[in-house]
Structure formats: structure tokens, C-alpha cells
Design a protein around this motif. Structure first.
Motif, short mmCIF file in Angstrom:
data_model
loop_
_atom_site.label_atom_id
_atom_site.label_comp_id
_atom_site.label_asym_id
_atom_site.label_seq_id
_atom_site.Cartn_x
_atom_site.Cartn_y
_atom_site.Cartn_z
N GLU A 36 4.71 -29.17 2.97
CA GLU A 36 5.08 -28.23 4.42
C GLU A 36 4.80 -27.18 4.64
OE1 GLU A 36 4.62 -28.75 8.34
OE2 GLU A 36 4.24 -31.02 6.80
N ALA A 37 6.39 -26.33 3.69
CA ALA A 37 6.38 -25.32 4.11
C ALA A 37 4.91 -23.93 3.35
CB ALA A 37 7.71 -24.34 2.87
N ALA A 38 4.45 -24.88 2.64
CA ALA A 38 3.32 -24.61 2.07
C ALA A 38 2.40 -24.34 3.08
CB ALA A 38 2.35 -24.85 0.61
N LYS A 39 1.87 -25.52 3.66
CA LYS A 39 1.30 -25.91 5.16
C LYS A 39 1.65 -24.45 6.67
CE LYS A 39 -0.29 -30.11 4.62
NZ LYS A 39 0.17 -31.62 5.80
N GLN A 40 2.96 -24.85 6.63
CA GLN A 40 3.19 -23.56 7.45
C GLN A 40 3.09 -22.06 7.47
OE1 GLN A 40 3.82 -24.73 10.55
NE2 GLN A 40 4.20 -27.15 9.46
N LEU A 41 3.28 -22.04 6.03
CA LEU A 41 2.65 -20.72 5.31
C LEU A 41 1.79 -20.17 5.28
CD1 LEU A 41 3.54 -17.79 3.66
CD2 LEU A 41 2.43 -19.21 1.80
N LEU A 42 0.64 -21.12 5.05
CA LEU A 42 -0.89 -20.95 5.86
C LEU A 42 -1.41 -20.53 6.77
CD1 LEU A 42 -2.14 -23.02 3.13
CD2 LEU A 42 -2.83 -21.04 2.48
N LEU A 43 -0.56 -21.38 7.82
CA LEU A 43 -1.16 -21.74 9.55
C LEU A 43 -0.42 -19.90 9.58
CD1 LEU A 43 -0.18 -25.31 9.94
CD2 LEU A 43 -2.42 -24.40 9.54
N ASP A 44 0.74 -19.38 9.70
CA ASP A 44 0.76 -18.63 10.10
C ASP A 44 0.14 -17.58 9.67
OD1 ASP A 44 3.16 -19.83 10.70
OD2 ASP A 44 5.17 -19.13 8.99
N ALA A 45 -0.33 -17.06 8.21
CA ALA A 45 -1.11 -16.06 7.29
C ALA A 45 -2.72 -16.46 8.62
CB ALA A 45 -0.79 -16.51 6.73
N ALA A 46 -2.92 -17.31 8.81
CA ALA A 46 -3.61 -17.90 9.75
C ALA A 46 -3.81 -17.06 11.10
CB ALA A 46 -4.12 -19.06 9.95
N GLU A 47 -2.64 -17.51 11.78
CA GLU A 47 -2.99 -16.45 12.61
C GLU A 47 -2.07 -15.10 12.57
OE1 GLU A 47 -0.45 -18.56 16.30
OE2 GLU A 47 -0.28 -20.31 15.54
N ARG A 48 -1.72 -14.99 11.97
CA ARG A 48 -1.81 -13.33 11.72
C ARG A 48 -2.66 -12.49 11.74
NH1 ARG A 48 2.42 -15.00 8.37
NH2 ARG A 48 1.08 -14.15 6.71
N LEU A 49 -3.59 -13.48 11.60
CA LEU A 49 -5.47 -12.80 11.09
C LEU A 49 -6.15 -13.29 12.43
CD1 LEU A 49 -6.34 -13.51 7.79
CD2 LEU A 49 -5.25 -12.05 8.39
#
Length: 232
Positions: A36-49
Motif C-alpha cells: 500500500e505504501a508503494a502504491k501511494q508513493l507511485l500515485l504521489d509521484a504521478a500527481e506531481r508530474l
């Protein structure tokens, strides 16, 4: 778009990518993360981009670079790049759904449909949200537009129905679901095509027009629900 403008955009994009790469290279060794933490990390990165770029100008490698992980991790959790974009939008919509459900719990909220629709309009007008919606629509993804797989409209309809009557009949639920679906469809269409729709009545997009559309839609929904189920 002229060749010069395209070159400027590419140059700026390259500069941002270089800065992101430098940040990632300077990060400390990462700890092991839960799925779950890995998913949130990826979603956070996507939102920044997506705050700076359209999804069509980004890809798996760029998101992976921003998150500091292998792009294989993205496909592991989201299947495809489109799946990641969809999950990013879904997370944003789930947050909106919870805010509306909290507001519905306040006294007198049902008598203020314009206020509730205002939350929806504000979210739909967010540039990041619009980029995601437009990209998914263009890619012909079969994406429900409100908390997607979580049936957000259905959950809100049930909350409203139980606030009106302890044991609401199925007909009331279906009426509320239809009203909510219509309101979301109208608000989404207006947000995406605002310039063209405003032009159709000889205007430019402006805050007063936004407020007028929101008030009119709220009045229509309120009248429909009053006539069908007696909701004040």
C-alpha cells in the motif's frame, strides 16, 4: 503549435527531468515498503508530474524516475500506464466523495444542493483533474467518473436516502442515483467544454457564468427530487 514553441517546451521538460533525476540520485537508501505504501508513493509521484504535464507527455519511465523505483513496479501494481492514470484520478475522486459525505452529515446540508454541487464544480475545475479526465476520455478507457470502482454515487445516494427515511424504498434510491448521475455528468461536461459552451451563448468563461450554471443545475436537481420523492 509552432516549431519554436515545441522546442521550448521540450527544453523545459528536459530541464525538469534533469532536476528530478538529481533529486532522486541524492535520496538516501530507501526502506522496504508495504504494497500500500508503494502504491501511494507511485500515485504521489504521478500527481506531481501531472501538476505540470499532460498524461500524454509523461510515461512509465518518467513516473518511475520521479518515484525513484523501477518502472516494473508500476506495471506490477497498476498493470499499465493507463491503469496508473486511472488510479490517480480514482484517488482524487475518492477524496472528493468523502468530503461530500462528511458535508451531508451536517445539519441542513440536504437543503443546500448548490453548496454540495459547488464542491463538485471546484474539484472538476482543478487543472490536474481535467488533464486526467480528458486523457482518459481520449484513450477511451471505460472509466466511471465518480470514485470509479467504489460506486461513490451509489454510496452518497444511500446516505441521502437514509437521512430522509430510515428504511428508504428502492424507488427512492434509484431516483437519487439518477439525479446524482445527471448532476455529475452535467458538471463534468461543463468543466471539460466550458469555453465552447460559453461561446454557444456568446460569452467568455467567467466566474459569474460558473456560478449561474451551478445555481441552475442545483435548482433543477432540487425541483426534480422534490417532485419525485418530496425532498425539500
Amino acid at each position: 503549435m509552432s516549431r519554436e514553441r515545441r522546442q521550448i517546451r521540450r527544453g523545459r521538460r528536459a530541464e525538469r527531468q534533469e532536476r528530478r533525476a538529481e533529486r532522486i540520485e541524492n535520496r538516501a537508501v530507501r526502506q522496504r515498503r508495504t504494497p500500500e505504501a508503494a502504491k501511494q508513493l507511485l500515485l504521489d509521484a504521478a500527481e506531481r508530474l501531472f501538476a505540470d504535464e499532460n498524461p500524454g507527455d509523461v510515461g512509465l519511465k518518467e513516473v518511475a524516475r520521479e518515484a525513484g523505483v523501477s518502472h516494473a513496479l508500476i506495471t506490477h501494481y497498476f498493470g499499465t500506464y493507463a491503469g496508473l492514470v486511472e488510479a490517480t484520478l480514482e484517488r482524487r475522486l475518492a477524496t472528493l466523495r468523502e468530503r461530500i459525505r462528511e458535508r451531508l452529515g451536517e445539519a441542513g446540508a440536504l437543503s443546500r444542493p448548490e453548496e454540495l454541487l459547488g464542491m463538485l464544480f471546484t474539484a472538476l475545475e482543478d487543472p490536474v483533474h481535467l488533464r486526467l479526465v480528458k486523457w482518459l476520455a481520449a484513450s477511451e478507457r471505460a472509466t466511471p467518473m465518480f470514485a470509479l470502482q467504489h460506486r461513490g454515487l451509489q454510496a452518497i445516494a444511500q446516505q441521502v436516502a437514509h437521512a430522509v427515511r430510515p428504511n428508504p424504498p428502492r424507488e427512492m434510491l434509484e431516483t437519487l442515483e439518477l439525479a446524482l448521475l445527471t448532476a455529475v455528468a452535467a458538471a463534468t461536461g461543463y468543466a471539460i467544454s466550458k469555453a465552447a459552451l460559453a461561446g454557444a451563448i456568446g460569452q467568455e468563461p467567467n466566474p459569474a457564468l460558473d456560478a449561474g450554471v451551478r445555481k441552475t443545475l442545483a435548482g433543477m436537481v432540487q425541483t426534480y427530487l422534490r417532485d419525485r420523492i418530496g425532498l425539500a
